[in-house]
Design a protein around this motif. Structure first.
Motif, PDB file in Angstrom:
ATOM      1  N   VAL A 181       7.471  25.175  11.017  1.00 35.00           N
ATOM      2  CA  VAL A 181       8.507  26.437  11.285  1.00 35.00           C
ATOM      3  C   VAL A 181       9.689  26.597  11.311  1.00 35.00           C
ATOM      4  O   VAL A 181       9.999  25.909  12.779  1.00 35.00           O
ATOM      5  CB  VAL A 181       7.275  26.974  11.084  1.00 35.00           C
ATOM      6  CG1 VAL A 181       7.744  28.968  11.540  1.00 35.00           C
ATOM      7  CG2 VAL A 181       6.446  27.229  11.146  1.00 35.00           C
TER       8      VAL A 181
ATOM      9  N   GLU B 109      14.398  31.956  13.209  1.00 37.69           N
ATOM     10  CA  GLU B 109      15.717  32.473  12.199  1.00 37.69           C
ATOM     11  C   GLU B 109      17.064  31.786  12.426  1.00 37.69           C
ATOM     12  O   GLU B 109      18.223  31.958  11.607  1.00 37.69           O
ATOM     13  CB  GLU B 109      15.803  34.158  12.490  1.00 37.69           C
ATOM     14  CG  GLU B 109      14.636  34.803  11.881  1.00 37.69           C
ATOM     15  CD  GLU B 109      14.336  36.039  11.744  1.00 37.69           C
ATOM     16  OE1 GLU B 109      15.592  36.604  11.953  1.00 37.69           O
ATOM     17  OE2 GLU B 109      13.883  37.090  11.395  1.00 37.69           O
TER      18      GLU B 109
ATOM     19  N   GLU C  95      17.435  28.898  10.683  1.00 37.60           N
ATOM     20  CA  GLU C  95      17.826  29.031   9.894  1.00 37.60           C
ATOM     21  C   GLU C  95      19.780  29.247   9.571  1.00 37.60           C
ATOM     22  O   GLU C  95      20.400  29.445  10.052  1.00 37.60           O
ATOM     23  CB  GLU C  95      17.278  30.485   9.144  1.00 37.60           C
ATOM     24  CG  GLU C  95      15.561  30.200   9.108  1.00 37.60           C
ATOM     25  CD  GLU C  95      14.886  30.680   8.808  1.00 37.60           C
ATOM     26  OE1 GLU C  95      15.716  31.318   8.379  1.00 37.60           O
ATOM     27  OE2 GLU C  95      13.656  30.711   8.004  1.00 37.60           O
TER      28      GLU C  95
ATOM     29  N   GLU D 216       9.523  34.429  -0.064  1.00 39.52           N
ATOM     30  CA  GLU D 216       9.802  33.582   1.672  1.00 39.52           C
ATOM     31  C   GLU D 216       9.087  33.844   2.633  1.00 39.52           C
ATOM     32  O   GLU D 216       9.096  32.408   3.340  1.00 39.52           O
ATOM     33  CB  GLU D 216      10.595  35.138   2.094  1.00 39.52           C
ATOM     34  CG  GLU D 216      12.373  35.824   1.670  1.00 39.52           C
ATOM     35  CD  GLU D 216      13.007  36.316   2.585  1.00 39.52           C
ATOM     36  OE1 GLU D 216      12.943  36.473   3.083  1.00 39.52           O
ATOM     37  OE2 GLU D 216      14.690  37.123   1.537  1.00 39.52           O
ATOM     38  N   LYS D 217       7.893  34.409   2.529  1.00 33.82           N
ATOM     39  CA  LYS D 217       6.950  33.888   3.673  1.00 33.82           C
ATOM     40  C   LYS D 217       6.463  32.243   3.157  1.00 33.82           C
ATOM     41  O   LYS D 217       6.416  32.129   4.026  1.00 33.82           O
ATOM     42  CB  LYS D 217       6.006  35.104   3.633  1.00 33.82           C
ATOM     43  CG  LYS D 217       4.865  34.589   3.833  1.00 33.82           C
ATOM     44  CD  LYS D 217       3.944  35.674   4.340  1.00 33.82           C
ATOM     45  CE  LYS D 217       2.427  35.492   4.938  1.00 33.82           C
ATOM     46  NZ  LYS D 217       1.231  36.123   4.698  1.00 33.82           N
TER      47      LYS D 217
ATOM     48  N   ARG E  43       9.065  29.452   4.045  1.00 32.80           N
ATOM     49  CA  ARG E  43       9.447  29.653   5.599  1.00 32.80           C
ATOM     50  C   ARG E  43       7.753  29.103   6.047  1.00 32.80           C
ATOM     51  O   ARG E  43       7.665  28.174   7.734  1.00 32.80           O
ATOM     52  CB  ARG E  43       9.038  30.591   5.942  1.00 32.80           C
ATOM     53  CG  ARG E  43      10.753  31.504   5.693  1.00 32.80           C
ATOM     54  CD  ARG E  43      10.900  32.191   6.751  1.00 32.80           C
ATOM     55  NE  ARG E  43      12.248  33.047   6.974  1.00 32.80           N
ATOM     56  CZ  ARG E  43      12.707  33.783   5.973  1.00 32.80           C
ATOM     57  NH1 ARG E  43      12.258  34.452   5.470  1.00 32.80           N
ATOM     58  NH2 ARG E  43      14.248  34.141   6.223  1.00 32.80           N
ATOM     59  N   THR E  44       6.040  29.097   5.419  1.00 35.31           N
ATOM     60  CA  THR E  44       5.937  28.801   6.682  1.00 35.31           C
ATOM     61  C   THR E  44       4.725  28.030   5.697  1.00 35.31           C
ATOM     62  O   THR E  44       3.467  27.526   6.141  1.00 35.31           O
ATOM     63  CB  THR E  44       5.200  29.985   6.752  1.00 35.31           C
ATOM     64  OG1 THR E  44       4.255  30.992   6.021  1.00 35.31           O
ATOM     65  CG2 THR E  44       5.682  30.760   7.452  1.00 35.31           C
TER      66      THR E  44
ATOM     67  N   ARG F 137      14.887  24.210   1.902  1.00 35.73           N
ATOM     68  CA  ARG F 137      14.557  25.890   2.354  1.00 35.73           C
ATOM     69  C   ARG F 137      15.549  26.638   1.956  1.00 35.73           C
ATOM     70  O   ARG F 137      15.471  27.371   2.077  1.00 35.73           O
ATOM     71  CB  ARG F 137      13.466  25.410   3.040  1.00 35.73           C
ATOM     72  CG  ARG F 137      12.390  25.899   3.369  1.00 35.73           C
ATOM     73  CD  ARG F 137      11.339  25.584   4.412  1.00 35.73           C
ATOM     74  NE  ARG F 137      11.587  24.823   5.546  1.00 35.73           N
ATOM     75  CZ  ARG F 137      10.699  25.279   6.436  1.00 35.73           C
ATOM     76  NH1 ARG F 137       9.401  25.789   6.544  1.00 35.73           N
ATOM     77  NH2 ARG F 137      10.906  24.545   7.470  1.00 35.73           N
ATOM     78  N   ASN F 138      16.199  26.232   2.606  1.00 35.56           N
ATOM     79  CA  ASN F 138      17.657  27.447   2.946  1.00 35.56           C
ATOM     80  C   ASN F 138      18.275  27.701   2.103  1.00 35.56           C
ATOM     81  O   ASN F 138      19.078  28.721   2.259  1.00 35.56           O
ATOM     82  CB  ASN F 138      18.826  26.448   4.277  1.00 35.56           C
ATOM     83  CG  ASN F 138      18.435  26.433   5.491  1.00 35.56           C
ATOM     84  OD1 ASN F 138      17.540  27.064   6.208  1.00 35.56           O
ATOM     85  ND2 ASN F 138      19.159  25.133   6.185  1.00 35.56           N
TER      86      ASN F 138
ATOM     87  N   LEU G 135      16.097  30.064   0.299  1.00 40.20           N
ATOM     88  CA  LEU G 135      15.898  31.168   0.763  1.00 40.20           C
ATOM     89  C   LEU G 135      16.798  32.364   0.726  1.00 40.20           C
ATOM     90  O   LEU G 135      17.476  33.458   1.276  1.00 40.20           O
ATOM     91  CB  LEU G 135      15.135  31.258   3.091  1.00 40.20           C
ATOM     92  CG  LEU G 135      13.913  30.625   2.738  1.00 40.20           C
ATOM     93  CD1 LEU G 135      14.579  30.141   4.596  1.00 40.20           C
ATOM     94  CD2 LEU G 135      13.473  31.450   2.698  1.00 40.20           C
TER      95      LEU G 135
END
Length: 714
Positions: A87, A90, A93, A143-144, A147-148, A176-177, A180
């Motif tokens: 994880v 912010e 990220e 998004e959740k 991220r997780t 991931r970036n 997102l």
């Protein structure tokens, strides 16, 4: 797959077995047709655990009973208990808000880009089926997950459907970036917080893969949403591995105007592409107020107090989820309803794809006949294993080489085909009018966009023949009526230009008894081979049994009447057409009333509303049963009905047409009362409305109501 191998000319080659002069340049062309078929096979033992260690020699594959040689074999290792990626906060990220989200295409798999041992998850956001609050809910859930809960074996793609096109916003990636950034841009809106980017004539082509627009053929139909999913399945077909599509929407409801053939075609395309749908209802857990929420006014009728309004709201919710359930169940996925944690629905799809074997073979049957081919895969019996795989596929179709008999056979096969062909867009309206106590005349009107038929002109043809096939079955599955017809459409430069702007309209009629029916209608452009299918259900009520309410026919909305010999293609000719027109209530001395079908009207036109009320009904029947040779006609002053038409928007009445009085036709045993209403649209704001027709019978204190959607465009 078509491969052409061209050998270079041979210079100074030795002459062997030929009369060609030595040294003459000769080109040899070898054309080979082959089709690679891939299957993803999950093999589990009695305990439900994946069986590892198998090789290509352990599998036997047959297609329609013919043994096939395995040419491609891989094991895809996708552990369901993989540890999620670490994880990130912010601050760590690196999310970028884009001014404009670019559109891309799915890259083909090669050595530089391999999907082996990767789980492919496609996030598909149907913006046309979600209000803003549900869109936000769906994007935040995505998004959740990223991220997780995203793991190192997951690859995520992002697609968006809005404005009549499917946009591939991001190809499959583990970045991931980047994922997102795309999702966050969709949350805040494109162009927010970014000054970069240029949108002018130098900008890159952003053409979409799916081109159905919001024209009259698509305003009220769920077809285009399903068609967009079908297009997505075709785009993903080039990737051999298993794929899961997370379909975020606020329900998907099929109603009477929708083409059910498109649902079957979408499911079949997904199965062929190895794609499973995992619908997620972005509304989450819905708690409905009995009388509705504050987003719209109350119905204002007795349904508020007898439970009818609450039941109707619950039915709408259930129906909007039924189609999602069908999409999931028929493609191997599962629908996720009534849960506010939408990310949990993504996790279910993630965990459903475990280890599997990827098997590929070049089919020995190269016939392009479009028929279903059954696949059977087995392993040695001593393994006591269960196999999960695609049971078959539909072969490709090649129209150009068909002769006349083969074209007829294609139409017959297409009528029975479980994989409906939807290359042509077809809209249909089915109406009913009572002829006598037992029989009803059922006029059928079909619309096909002329721009799709005008394609024949691009191939140099001066005309195109449109073939029509129709079959009607009752609720027992028995064919009660059918049709075979064709129409020759001339395609001069002027007519082709006109066709590009206007639809082709075709009409026919049937005589049926009351009951539930299924209609399947096929149209084929005989020059290009493009075919369309319309499949739906309709009900003819038994109006003779109506006692409490005033019985009425179906309601026809139109803006035009034409001469029966012009501007409309009819299945009837000569005496048959005259007989058909005599029974058709849509035909009178002023011409033939053409149903709108798509219910889209221009604001500078006048809507003509036509229906019939049946004053006699059960009363006339009872009078005949008392011994009279013919039912006594009621007095003229007692056979009048009053009717008017209204338009509603957001629960409020916007337009109220002028009330008219109508009288029963003379010497009609049913006491049929033709009702013709006019509603000028000048000054009415463009938008979608609910049309209501009210018919009152003052002599018997009876009434009838009809409601249906329509759209007004500038």
């Amino acid at each position: 797959m078509l491969a052409a191998i061209v050998c270079a000319p041979l210079v100074d080659a030795q002459q062997i077995g030929t009369n060609e002069t030595q040294g003459k340049d000769t080109t040899y062309t070898l054309s080979v047709k082959s089709q690679l078929v891939t299957e993803s096979v999950v093999v589990k033992d009695k305990q439900g655990k994946f069986v590892p260690g198998l090789t290509a020699k352990d599998f036997a594959v047959t297609e329609d009973g013919a043994a096939q040689t395995i040419r491609v074999f891989e094991r895809e290792s996708l552990p369901v208990d993989a540890t999620p990626l670490p994880v990130t906060s912010e601050d760590e990220e690196s999310i970028h808000i884009y001014k404009t989200l670019g559109r891309t295409k799915y890259a083909t798999e090669d050595k530089a880009r391999s999907y082996k041992d990767r789980r492919l998850l496609a996030f598909y956001f149907d913006m046309t089926a979600m209000p803003p609050e549900d869109q936000l809910h769906a994007l935040q859930a995505a998004e959740k997950f990223v991220r997780t809960q995203m793991t190192e074996v997951d690859l995520v793609s992002v697609l968006r459907y809005q404005g009549g096109s499917v946009d591939v916003l991001l190809d499959f990636t583990a970045d991931r970036n980047k994922i997102l950034s795309i999702l966050e841009t969709m949350v805040v809106g494109e162009g927010q917080g970014s000054a970069e980017g240029v949108d002018d004539s130098s900008s890159a082509d952003a053409g979409a893969a799916f081109g159905q627009d919001t024209s009259e053929f698509n305003i009220f139909n769920t077809d285009r949403q399903l068609s967009a999913l079908q297009t997505t399945a075709h785009m993903l077909e080039q990737i051999n591995e298993k794929k899961s599509l997370l379909y975020f929407s606020s329900g998907l409801r099929l109603n009477g105007n929708d083409n059910q053939a498109q649902l079957h075609a979408t499911v079949d395309a997904a199965i062929k592409a190895g794609l499973s749908f995992w619908p997620i209802d972005a509304r989450g857990l819905v708690a409905q107020a009995p009388l509705g929420d504050a987003t719209q006014g109350s119905s204002g009728n007795s349904s508020m107090y007898n439970g009818g309004a609450a039941q109707a709201a619950n039915d709408r919710l259930q129906q909007s989820q039924d189609t999602l359930y069908s999409l999931a169940g028929d493609t191997g996925g599962k629908a996720f309803f009534d849960n506010n944690d939408l990310a949990l629905g993504i996790v279910r799809a993630q965990r459903a794809i475990s280890d599997y074997y990827l098997i590929g073979y070049y089919t020995t049957n190269t016939a392009q006949n479009g028929r279903f081919r059954k696949i059977k895969i087995t392993v040695p019996g001593n393994l006591n294993a269960s196999l999960d795989y695609r049971q078959g596929y539909y072969a490709n179709k090649e129209f150009g080489k068909f002769n006349g008999a083969e074209k007829e056979r294609q139409l017959e096969d297409a009528l029975l085909l479980g994989d409906p062909i939807t290359d042509l867009t077809i809209a249909m309206e089915v109406n009913y009018f009572q002829l006598n106590r037992a029989e009803y005349f059922v006029p059928v009107t079909v619309k096909i966009p002329g721009r799709e038929l005008a394609l024949a002109k691009k191939f140099g043809n001066e005309h195109t023949v449109i073939d029509f096939v129709c079959e009607i079955k009752d609720e027992m599955g028995l064919t009660v009526s059918n049709l075979r017809d064709n129409v020759d459409v001339k395609l001069s430069d002027a007519s082709a230009t006109e066709l590009a702007k206007r639809p082709i309209e075709y009409s026919t009629g049937f005589t049926l008894l009351p009951g539930h029916y299924t209609i399947k209608f096929l149209a084929r452009d005989d020059e290009t081979g493009r075919m369309g299918t319309y499949q739906g259900v309709f009900v003819i009520p038994n109006l003779s049994k109506a006692t409490k309410q005033l019985p009425i026919s179906s309601v026809v909305l139109s803006t035009q009447r034409v001469d029966t010999k012009q501007a409309l293609y009819n299945t009837m000719k000569g005496k048959e057409q005259a007989k058909n027109d005599a029974a058709n209530p849509l035909v009178n001395g002023d011409g033939k009333l053409i149903p709108s079908v798509t219910r889209v009207f221009r604001s500078d036109r006048e809507i003509e509303v036509f229906l019939q009320a049946y004053w006699g009904g059960a009363t006339a029947t009872a009078a005949g049963a008392q011994g009279s040779s013919a039912p006594a006609q009621p007095a003229a002053e007692a056979t009048k009905v009053v009717a008017f038409v209204s338009l509603y928007r957001n629960g409020s009445k916007v337009v109220d047409g002028q009330a008219v009085q109508a009288m029963a036709l003379p010497e009609n045993r049913l006491g049929a009362v033709p009702i013709d209403l006019k509603l000028p649209l000048r000054g009415v704001e463009a938008g979608e409305y609910q049309c209501q027709v009210t018919v009152l019978d003052p002599s018997k204190d009876r009434a009838a109501f009809w409601q249906g959607p329509l759209a007004i465009v500038p």
